[in-house]
Design a protein around this motif. Structure first.
Motif, PDB file in Angstrom:
ATOM      1  N   VAL A  41       0.856  -1.189   0.000  1.00 42.96           N
ATOM      2  CA  VAL A  41       0.000   0.000   0.000  1.00 42.96           C
ATOM      3  C   VAL A  41       0.889   1.236   0.000  1.00 42.96           C
ATOM      4  O   VAL A  41       1.819   1.344   0.811  1.00 42.96           O
ATOM      5  N   GLN A  42       0.583   2.133  -0.916  1.00 41.58           N
ATOM      6  CA  GLN A  42       1.336   3.381  -1.011  1.00 41.58           C
ATOM      7  C   GLN A  42       0.351   4.515  -1.283  1.00 41.58           C
ATOM      8  O   GLN A  42      -0.505   4.406  -2.164  1.00 41.58           O
ATOM      9  N   ASP A  43       0.459   5.587  -0.512  1.00 44.90           N
ATOM     10  CA  ASP A  43      -0.441   6.734  -0.665  1.00 44.90           C
ATOM     11  C   ASP A  43      -1.917   6.308  -0.651  1.00 44.90           C
ATOM     12  O   ASP A  43      -2.718   6.724  -1.493  1.00 44.90           O
ATOM     13  N   LYS A  44      -2.239   5.404   0.305  1.00 43.67           N
ATOM     14  CA  LYS A  44      -3.618   4.936   0.530  1.00 43.67           C
ATOM     15  C   LYS A  44      -4.186   4.184  -0.668  1.00 43.67           C
ATOM     16  O   LYS A  44      -5.397   4.107  -0.840  1.00 43.67           O
ATOM     17  N   LYS A  45      -3.286   3.619  -1.486  1.00 48.64           N
ATOM     18  CA  LYS A  45      -3.724   2.806  -2.614  1.00 48.64           C
ATOM     19  C   LYS A  45      -2.940   1.491  -2.620  1.00 48.64           C
ATOM     20  O   LYS A  45      -1.757   1.466  -2.282  1.00 48.64           O
ATOM     21  N   ILE A  46      -3.621   0.425  -2.992  1.00 45.26           N
ATOM     22  CA  ILE A  46      -2.940  -0.861  -3.133  1.00 45.26           C
ATOM     23  C   ILE A  46      -2.212  -0.860  -4.480  1.00 45.26           C
ATOM     24  O   ILE A  46      -2.838  -0.847  -5.537  1.00 45.26           O
ATOM     25  N   VAL A  47      -0.890  -0.830  -4.430  1.00 44.17           N
ATOM     26  CA  VAL A  47      -0.106  -0.723  -5.665  1.00 44.17           C
ATOM     27  C   VAL A  47       0.467  -2.070  -6.101  1.00 44.17           C
ATOM     28  O   VAL A  47       1.002  -2.187  -7.207  1.00 44.17           O
ATOM     29  N   GLU A  48       0.359  -3.065  -5.242  1.00 46.80           N
ATOM     30  CA  GLU A  48       0.854  -4.394  -5.605  1.00 46.80           C
ATOM     31  C   GLU A  48       0.058  -5.426  -4.831  1.00 46.80           C
ATOM     32  O   GLU A  48      -0.222  -5.259  -3.647  1.00 46.80           O
ATOM     33  N   ARG A  49      -0.340  -6.493  -5.514  1.00 49.78           N
ATOM     34  CA  ARG A  49      -0.988  -7.608  -4.840  1.00 49.78           C
ATOM     35  C   ARG A  49      -0.524  -8.913  -5.492  1.00 49.78           C
ATOM     36  O   ARG A  49      -0.383  -9.003  -6.712  1.00 49.78           O
ATOM     37  N   ARG A  50      -0.231  -9.881  -4.638  1.00 51.30           N
ATOM     38  CA  ARG A  50       0.206 -11.193  -5.132  1.00 51.30           C
ATOM     39  C   ARG A  50      -0.407 -12.255  -4.229  1.00 51.30           C
ATOM     40  O   ARG A  50      -0.172 -12.255  -3.012  1.00 51.30           O
ATOM     41  N   LEU A  51      -1.223 -13.132  -4.807  1.00 49.54           N
ATOM     42  CA  LEU A  51      -1.908 -14.147  -4.012  1.00 49.54           C
ATOM     43  C   LEU A  51      -0.999 -15.346  -3.774  1.00 49.54           C
ATOM     44  O   LEU A  51      -0.351 -15.841  -4.702  1.00 49.54           O
ATOM     45  N   GLY A  52      -0.937 -15.791  -2.519  1.00 57.36           N
ATOM     46  CA  GLY A  52      -0.183 -16.992  -2.190  1.00 57.36           C
ATOM     47  C   GLY A  52      -1.065 -18.223  -2.302  1.00 57.36           C
ATOM     48  O   GLY A  52      -2.292 -18.124  -2.442  1.00 57.36           O
ATOM     49  N   ASP A  53      -0.451 -19.412  -2.204  1.00 58.34           N
ATOM     50  CA  ASP A  53      -1.258 -20.624  -2.324  1.00 58.34           C
ATOM     51  C   ASP A  53      -2.055 -20.920  -1.055  1.00 58.34           C
ATOM     52  O   ASP A  53      -3.075 -21.599  -1.094  1.00 58.34           O
ATOM     53  N   LYS A  54      -1.567 -20.412   0.087  1.00 62.30           N
ATOM     54  CA  LYS A  54      -2.286 -20.553   1.365  1.00 62.30           C
ATOM     55  C   LYS A  54      -2.727 -22.001   1.593  1.00 62.30           C
ATOM     56  O   LYS A  54      -3.871 -22.280   1.934  1.00 62.30           O
ATOM     57  N   ARG A  55      -1.793 -22.925   1.430  1.00 60.37           N
ATOM     58  CA  ARG A  55      -2.115 -24.347   1.535  1.00 60.37           C
ATOM     59  C   ARG A  55      -2.203 -24.843   2.973  1.00 60.37           C
ATOM     60  O   ARG A  55      -2.599 -25.985   3.207  1.00 60.37           O
ATOM     61  N   LEU A  56      -1.839 -23.999   3.917  1.00 57.94           N
ATOM     62  CA  LEU A  56      -1.813 -24.435   5.311  1.00 57.94           C
ATOM     63  C   LEU A  56      -2.399 -23.356   6.193  1.00 57.94           C
ATOM     64  O   LEU A  56      -2.188 -22.165   5.961  1.00 57.94           O
ATOM     65  N   THR A  57      -3.138 -23.761   7.205  1.00 61.22           N
ATOM     66  CA  THR A  57      -3.604 -22.815   8.211  1.00 61.22           C
ATOM     67  C   THR A  57      -3.354 -23.417   9.591  1.00 61.22           C
ATOM     68  O   THR A  57      -3.345 -24.648   9.756  1.00 61.22           O
ATOM     69  N   ILE A  58      -3.121 -22.560  10.571  1.00 60.47           N
ATOM     70  CA  ILE A  58      -2.967 -22.995  11.959  1.00 60.47           C
ATOM     71  C   ILE A  58      -4.186 -22.508  12.731  1.00 60.47           C
ATOM     72  O   ILE A  58      -4.501 -21.305  12.701  1.00 60.47           O
ATOM     73  N   ARG A  59      -4.869 -23.438  13.402  1.00 58.16           N
ATOM     74  CA  ARG A  59      -6.094 -23.096  14.119  1.00 58.16           C
ATOM     75  C   ARG A  59      -5.992 -23.537  15.567  1.00 58.16           C
ATOM     76  O   ARG A  59      -5.284 -24.498  15.893  1.00 58.16           O
TER      77      ARG A  59
END
Length: 857
Positions: A212-230
């Motif tokens: 985020v730069q100057d209140k704008k999302i200037v880059e986004r990259r989605l991960g695989d998120k294959r694992l979660t800890i609960r």
């Protein structure tokens, strides 16, 4: 509230010794009204009591200390206080139990992850067990090693424990309020993943990534998120494999921007960029679970303003990676003020502060290159100058030409040309060059005369008072040094001009490099060879055995005590004792102050038993090769007389390139001597603790100290800051005023074969064993090893005499290390990014000085 526990509301940043870094930050954030889950801290006093009962005092090995802590009884009053604090959070409420060491979340070392954390702990007995395990984790192997790396005494570290309500998060992660890779401030870098934040912090998952730069999302990259800890019911956590959801972000854009807004508030509160941990619960409420300083960011230049500016590291260009002492920086400011007035015609309002372009960052000298980048003349000249001086910096600055923030504003070259003409007239540069070409002997006599005048001007009677010495230092630095140097520079310039002329007449510069081998009249080469001759005189004497059996420190001690046999060292130091490693910093000890380095070099020389590799023999072969090269080049051209004249003049004059800097070092050596007298007087009066502390004051402060002000606390703080900067390994060659390091932004991936590209500096190829040397003082370099260094200055060059090759992180074709390597005939590649990290001592590498490539075996 007891001596054993503290609620977050009762903790502030000043309680580090009592609650450790993590708890101090959580208390500070709570008191600032930021959304922090409630909790309390088990103080260091509780740990101290248990450690005392266990017999742990900091002298044990890590494994033994852990065993003792885990086996020690916990006093009943401490257990009761912990259970009371836990009960105050709710009835068997799930909590996170985290270690909070006194050496943690510090400005120079985060210690992130070095001690243990336990999540979703439920029930009093489980909490007590987790606290005990946190105490023991102060002695994990990783924490023990980390403290050693950061030179933190084990016996000085205590551990507190944070007990905090668990946020049963739907999504969590980390956020940096400045980009930790590029250094850019106020650019919020957010990593997020479903479940507890431990998955992101531990690196167990590829998270979604947002900038985020100057209140704008200037880059986004989605991960695989294959694992979660609960969290598990009743306590503990589980790792769950995910099969869906990788193609969708786990946070909304609104949540990302809300996180950035929270990060801005945290940074504003602390006044510095922060590394934070956060969580969003099932109700969508945002929580802050940790904040610590980002310890890896390079400090901003002191003169950063609203407009984006570009700063070039003069320190790196001079081969100096280490920080400069405050006294050394004060000297630079005066010399820069003198150069600004004398050469550039700049009106410097306060000479002690330096000209407008002068800036300090991280104890290094930076120059504001913005106006140069924005001018047409600067764009034409700068790449050429830096291309032979510090090629990587030149490339980075050239890349800024396409940045709209540095668009052309000075399109006319008229002012620049007029300034050059005025300088040429003022310092009689054309006549001096012509005189050198007509009579090189006259040029050398002129250089000697300049040296004699400089020594006279910087001298003072031995009975001069401290205030007289300080006045004299300021006058000499501001008025005497810079005007003398242009009297010598034209002679060396004439030599290189003749080399260029010969290249044009011969149709190119290919094949000219050997002409500069074994170059005469180079003051640094003369020093190195004299040191070698000193080593040859030691051979066969009783002193040779001492050099073989004793360390350089032991030899230096004997020299100071007068028990080292007379080897001619005193005479060498009378002539060359004003030199040093990092010698452009007046705060660095000269060889006459501490000869340890020179004695270590002599010991290295004595291990060289192959007469063919002897430096004087190599130097003689280089001179013979130069003569043969000139004969061959002349034979192949129709302009024989002109080419021979040009090449001969190049050899007779080019060696003078070292003289201007040498005269500067002579002056700095004298200045250091005057400062030592001032330091002795201030120490005697109790204004500073020791005479050496004077080098941690600037000139204005020295004047105030002579008037009665005490600076012991100031010096102690600056010494600590200086020691921290000594540990910094990455120094930006170019940085912007918002902290961005352009070289990091455009960094290219390593070559597939592992080869490291750089700038060709000295032709030839060698395959040998690498020796990575970060500081030449005490360095052990076996004959024929390839020296791998961040940078070099004349203080390093004695090592060149036995090196088989050279690899440097900085430099260009005409930087100091490159020139000396060519003169000694050793293959060299300079400007190799991260060479001291990517090459290890003992590794076999090939250095190709013609192509500029270093290849691991």
């Amino acid at each position: 509230m007891t001596t054993w526990t503290r609620d977050f509301e009762a903790i502030d940043a000043g309680m580090l010794a009592t609650v450790g870094g993590k708890a101090a930050n959580l208390g500070e954030l709570t008191r600032a009204g930021l959304p922090v889950p409630s909790g309390f801290c088990v103080t260091t006093e509780a740990y101290r009591q248990v450690a005392t009962l266990a017999g742990v005092d900091g002298s044990h090995e890590a494994e033994k200390a852990r065993e003792l802590i885990l086996g020690a009884p916990v006093p009943a009053e401490i257990s009761a206080a912990i259970l009371a604090g836990y009960a105050g959070l709710g009835d068997d409420v799930p909590v996170a139990v985290r270690s909070s060491a006194t050496a943690e979340d510090l400005p120079f070392a985060s210690f992130a992850g070095q001690q243990d954390t336990y999540l979703n702990v439920v029930g009093g007995e489980a909490v007590l067990d987790a606290v005990r395990r946190c105490w023991a984790s102060l002695w994990t192997d990783r924490a023990f090693s980390y403290r050693a790396t950061n030179e933190i005494d084990n016996s000085s570290v205590q551990l507190a424990v944070v007990i905090q309500r668990m946020v049963q998060s739907d999504v969590a992660g980390v956020m940096f309020t400045a980009n930790p890779v590029t250094g850019r401030r106020h650019e919020y870098v957010i990593d997020a993943s479903p479940g507890l934040g431990e998955a992101v912090v531990s690196g167990a998952v590829n998270p979604d990534h947002f900038v985020v730069q100057d209140k704008k999302i200037v880059e986004r990259r989605l991960g695989d998120k294959r694992l979660t800890i609960r969290s598990l019911p009743g306590g503990g956590t589980e790792h769950v494999e995910l099969t869906v959801g990788s193609d969708e972000p786990c946070v909304t854009d609104e949540q990302v921007l809300a996180l950035a807004s929270l990060g801005a508030k945290v940074e504003q509160h602390y006044g510095s960029p922060q590394d934070t941990e956060w969580a969003i619960d099932g109700d969508g409420e945002l929580w802050l679970t940790q904040s610590r300083p980002i310890t890896t960011l390079y400090p901003l230049p002191e003169k950063s303003g609203k407009d984006t500016r570009a700063y070039f590291s003069f320190s790196v260009a001079q081969g100096l990676y280490r920080p400069i002492t405050p006294a050394g920086m004060a000297v630079f400011r005066l010399i820069a003020s003198s150069a600004g007035r004398e050469i550039f015609g700049i009106d410097v309002a306060d000479p002690l502060a330096g000209p407008p372009a002068f800036a300090e960052a991280g104890g290094r000298v930076y120059l504001d290159a913005t106006n140069v980048v924005r001018s047409k003349a600067g764009r034409q000249l700068m790449p050429k100058v830096l291309g032979v001086m510090e090629a990587r910096s030149g490339k980075v600055l050239t890349d800024l030409f396409d940045d709209p923030r540095f668009s052309l504003t000075q399109k006319s070259r008229r002012k620049f040309v007029l300034r050059l003409l005025r300088l040429a007239v003022k310092y009689r540069i054309p006549p001096r060059m012509l005189q050198a070409l007509i009579s090189p002997a006259a040029a050398h006599r002129n250089a000697d005369k300049v040296g004699e005048q400089l020594r006279r001007r910087i001298a003072l009677p031995g009975d001069a008072t401290a205030i007289q010495r300080l006045d004299h230092i300021e006058r000499v630095l501001l008025k005497e040094i810079v005007p003398l140097l242009p009297r010598v520079i034209p002679s060396a310039g004439a030599g290189f001009a003749m080399l260029g002329l010969a290249g044009k007449l011969l149709g190119g510069t290919a094949g000219l490099q050997p002409v500069l081998r074994g170059l005469p009249h180079n003051i640094t080469t003369e020093m190195d060879l004299e040191l070698w001759h000193l080593a040859t005189r030691i051979r066969g004497t009783e002193a040779a055995a001492l050099f073989r059996d004793l360390s350089a420190e032991e030899l230096a001690q004997r020299y100071r005590e007068g028990t080292l046999p007379d080897i001619g060292l005193a005479e060498f130091l009378r002539h060359w004792g004003h030199r040093a490693v990092a010698e452009i910093d007046v705060g660095m000890p000269r060889w006459s102050d501490d000869p340890t380095h020179i004695l270590g070099v002599l010991a290295n020389y004595l291990r060289l038993d192959n007469p063919e590799m002897a430096p004087d023999a190599q130097f003689a072969r280089g001179a013979a090769e130069a003569a043969e090269t000139i004969d061959r080049l002349v034979a192949g051209t129709r302009r024989k007389r002109t080419v021979r004249f040009a090449l001969n003049r190049a050899r007779e004059l080019a060696g003078l390139r070292e003289m201007p800097k040498y005269f500067l070092i002579v002056a700095l050596g004298a200045v250091r001597g005057h400062l030592a007298h001032i330091g002795a007087e201030l120490a005697g009066a109790g204004r500073i603790a020791s005479a050496e502390d004077v080098f941690f004051l600037n000139l204005k402060e020295m004047r105030a100290a002579l008037a009665g002000i005490t600076y012991q606390d100031v010096v102690a703080t600056r010494r600590a800051d200086y020691d921290q900067e000594l540990r910094r390994r990455r120094i930006p060659r170019v940085m912007l005023s918002d902290g961005t390091e352009p070289e990091a932004v455009s960094q290219t991936a390593p070559a597939a074969d592992g080869s490291l590209p750089g700038t060709p500096a000295s032709a030839g190829t060698i395959t040998g064993i690498a020796r990575v040397v970060l500081d030449p003082v005490g360095a052990h370099l076996e004959p024929g090893e390839i020296l791998v260094a961040p940078s070099t200055d004349p203080g390093w060059t004695p090592l060149f005499l036995t090196a088989g090759g050279l690899v440097m992180e900085m430099g260009g074709a005409n930087s100091h290390g490159a020139v000396v390597a060519r003169e000694y005939g050793i293959p060299a590649v300079v400007g190799v990014a991260d060479a001291t990290h990517r090459i290890t001592t003992g590794q076999t590498i090939t250095v190709d000085g013609a192509t500029g490539v270093v290849t691991p075996a």
